[in-house]
Scaffold this motif. Structure first.
Motif, short mmCIF file in Angstrom:
data_model
loop_
_atom_site.label_atom_id
_atom_site.label_comp_id
_atom_site.label_asym_id
_atom_site.label_seq_id
_atom_site.Cartn_x
_atom_site.Cartn_y
_atom_site.Cartn_z
N VAL A 1 0.83 -1.20 0.00
CA VAL A 1 0.00 0.00 0.00
C VAL A 1 0.87 1.26 0.00
O VAL A 1 0.66 2.17 -0.79
CB VAL A 1 -0.95 0.01 1.21
N GLY A 2 1.83 1.33 0.90
CA GLY A 2 2.68 2.50 1.03
C GLY A 2 3.46 2.44 2.33
O GLY A 2 3.75 1.36 2.84
N HIS A 3 3.76 3.63 2.89
CA HIS A 3 4.48 3.66 4.17
C HIS A 3 4.01 4.86 4.98
O HIS A 3 3.49 5.84 4.43
CB HIS A 3 5.99 3.72 3.95
N VAL A 4 4.20 4.77 6.30
CA VAL A 4 3.76 5.82 7.23
C VAL A 4 4.68 7.02 7.10
O VAL A 4 5.91 6.90 7.14
CB VAL A 4 3.78 5.29 8.68
N THR A 5 4.09 8.20 6.94
CA THR A 5 4.87 9.44 6.83
C THR A 5 4.67 10.37 8.03
O THR A 5 5.58 11.12 8.37
CB THR A 5 4.48 10.20 5.55
N GLU A 6 3.49 10.33 8.65
CA GLU A 6 3.23 11.18 9.83
C GLU A 6 2.51 10.33 10.87
O GLU A 6 1.61 9.56 10.54
CB GLU A 6 2.37 12.39 9.46
N VAL A 7 2.92 10.51 12.14
CA VAL A 7 2.34 9.73 13.23
C VAL A 7 1.75 10.67 14.27
O VAL A 7 2.44 11.57 14.77
CB VAL A 7 3.39 8.80 13.89
N GLY A 8 0.48 10.45 14.58
CA GLY A 8 -0.16 11.18 15.67
C GLY A 8 -0.43 10.25 16.83
O GLY A 8 -0.10 9.06 16.78
N PRO A 9 -1.02 10.76 17.89
CA PRO A 9 -1.27 9.90 19.06
C PRO A 9 -2.17 8.71 18.75
O PRO A 9 -1.93 7.60 19.22
CB PRO A 9 -1.93 10.85 20.07
N SER B 1 -3.73 8.30 15.36
CA SER B 1 -3.89 8.09 13.92
C SER B 1 -2.57 8.39 13.22
O SER B 1 -1.68 9.02 13.78
CB SER B 1 -5.01 8.99 13.36
N SER B 2 -2.48 7.93 11.97
CA SER B 2 -1.26 8.13 11.19
C SER B 2 -1.62 8.39 9.74
O SER B 2 -2.67 7.96 9.26
CB SER B 2 -0.35 6.91 11.28
N LYS B 3 -0.72 9.08 9.05
CA LYS B 3 -0.89 9.36 7.63
C LYS B 3 0.04 8.44 6.84
O LYS B 3 1.21 8.28 7.18
CB LYS B 3 -0.60 10.83 7.33
N VAL B 4 -0.52 7.86 5.78
CA VAL B 4 0.22 6.90 4.97
C VAL B 4 0.33 7.43 3.55
O VAL B 4 -0.68 7.82 2.94
CB VAL B 4 -0.50 5.53 4.96
N GLN B 5 1.57 7.45 3.03
CA GLN B 5 1.78 7.82 1.63
C GLN B 5 1.64 6.57 0.76
O GLN B 5 2.31 5.57 0.99
CB GLN B 5 3.17 8.44 1.45
N LEU B 6 0.77 6.63 -0.23
CA LEU B 6 0.53 5.49 -1.10
C LEU B 6 1.61 5.39 -2.17
O LEU B 6 2.27 6.38 -2.50
CB LEU B 6 -0.84 5.62 -1.77
N ILE B 7 1.77 4.19 -2.71
CA ILE B 7 2.74 4.02 -3.80
C ILE B 7 2.24 4.70 -5.08
O ILE B 7 2.99 4.80 -6.05
CB ILE B 7 3.02 2.53 -4.07
N LEU B 8 1.00 5.18 -5.08
CA LEU B 8 0.46 5.92 -6.23
C LEU B 8 0.94 7.37 -6.24
O LEU B 8 0.79 8.06 -7.27
CB LEU B 8 -1.08 5.91 -6.19
N ASP B 9 1.49 7.84 -5.14
CA ASP B 9 1.94 9.22 -5.03
C ASP B 9 3.12 9.45 -5.98
O ASP B 9 4.03 8.63 -6.08
CB ASP B 9 2.36 9.51 -3.59
N VAL B 10 3.10 10.60 -6.67
CA VAL B 10 4.21 10.91 -7.59
C VAL B 10 5.51 11.13 -6.82
O VAL B 10 6.60 11.06 -7.41
CB VAL B 10 3.86 12.16 -8.42
N ARG B 11 5.43 11.41 -5.52
CA ARG B 11 6.63 11.58 -4.70
C ARG B 11 7.16 10.26 -4.16
O ARG B 11 8.23 10.22 -3.55
CB ARG B 11 6.33 12.53 -3.53
N SER B 12 6.40 9.18 -4.36
CA SER B 12 6.80 7.88 -3.84
C SER B 12 7.81 7.22 -4.76
O SER B 12 7.80 7.42 -5.98
CB SER B 12 5.56 6.98 -3.70
#
Length: 313
Positions: free
Chosen positions: A163-171, A173-184
């Motif tokens: 799917v992708g990898h974790v880029t931001e972590v909160g207490p 929840s977390s944000k995940v960058q997908l492999i579909l991202d042009v920055r990935s």
């Protein structure tokens, strides 16, 4: 003269009133005694005269009873219909919930099967709770955070693939960058044993749901339908996770390399449940080994090394 006429009229009214009272009294006595005694000829005559009135009263009573019965039936049917509508709505809601539970059960079974087969990974199940509205195909938000042991750069997968990898972590929840991202950028290789060609998979604006594998030599052994997995290089993604398959190929702008368009293993448009790889016991990829030298090249290398050593003071 006028007084006599008035008195005669009043007497006539009294006589008619008396006759009406007598007739009514006679009817009461007749109906009370009816059935107890045998009707006489006079009684039969009166019954014949009163029969139409009896029929009219009987018909009117029947119609009133029929109307009241219909009104009661309509009210009963309306109430039953209302109850049935409520039951249908409740059953529809229960059916919808049952379908959701069934779909969730399928997804969780898929993750469980992957967890049982991928013994080298420690997996943490998570649910997708949001997407970046501006970058729909770039990032998602999951319901796991620092309190669950999630850290940045942890890979995220499903039972089907990466799917992708974790880029931001909160207490929580977390944000995940997908492999579909042009920055990935994901280090990958062709899984076919005859090929093992390496490259990088990155997102593209041309087709947001079909990333590209780039940096492939023009004459590399790549075929449509080849399976693509992570190569393990880069330090984020362990080796061997399914990425997708080659859908098509084309040359890049320089003509020296070619690009493979990838059909991803994960359906990103229906992404609901994922798993975070919190630990990996996958062995790191072996470093690239230099190709063995021919006998002539080896002798030349030894002579060169000896000359270099002799030239040293």
């Amino acid at each position: 003269m006028i007084d006599r006429i008035g008195r005669a009229r009043q007497a006539g009214h009294k006589i008619w009133a008396l006759l009406f009272v007598l007739l009514a009294l006679f009817c009461v006595i007749f109906f009370a005694a009816r059935g107890r005694f045998q009707a006489s000829a006079a009684t039969s005559t009166v019954g014949t005269v009163l029969a139409p009135f009896e029929m009219a009263f009987s018909y009117g009573g029947q119609q009133i009873q029929y109307i009241m019965s219909n009104l009661w039936e309509i009210a009963t049917v309306h109430e039953q219909n209302k109850m049935l509508k409520n039951e249908v709505e409740q059953l529809r809601q229960q059916n919808t919930m049952a379908e959701e539970y069934a779909a969730e059960n399928v997804r969780l079974r898929e993750l469980l099967a992957y967890k049982q087969s991928a013994h080298q990974f420690d997996l943490l199940a998570a649910r997708v709770i949001g997407r970046d509205a501006a970058l729909w195909t770039s990032t998602i938000v999951v319901d796991r955070g620092a309190k669950d042991g999630v850290r940045e750069n942890m890979p995220v997968v499903t039972g089907k693939g990466l799917v992708g990898h974790v880029t931001e972590v909160g207490p929580v929840s977390s944000k995940v960058q997908l492999i579909l991202d042009v920055r990935s950028s994901v280090g990958t290789l062709i899984q076919r044993s005859e090929s093992r060609v390496t490259g990088l998979v990155t997102g593209t604006m041309e087709n947001p749901y079909m990333p590209q594998m780039v940096n492939i030599p023009r004459n590399a052994d790549v075929e449509d339908g080849d399976a693509i997995v992570t190569s393990g290089f880069g330090g984020i993604y362990p080796k061997g996770i399914s990425v997708g398959r080659v859908a098509s190929q084309r040359s890049d702008d320089s003509g020296l390399l070619k690009i493979a368009v990838i059909e991803t293993a994960v359906d990103f448009q229906r992404l609901e449940d994922v798993a975070i790889i919190t630990a990996s016991r996958e062995a790191p990829p072996e470093p690239v080994q230099a190709l063995p030298l021919s006998p002539g090249a080896a002798a030349a290398a030894q002579i060169s090394a000896a000359q270099t050593k002799a030239a040293q003071p």
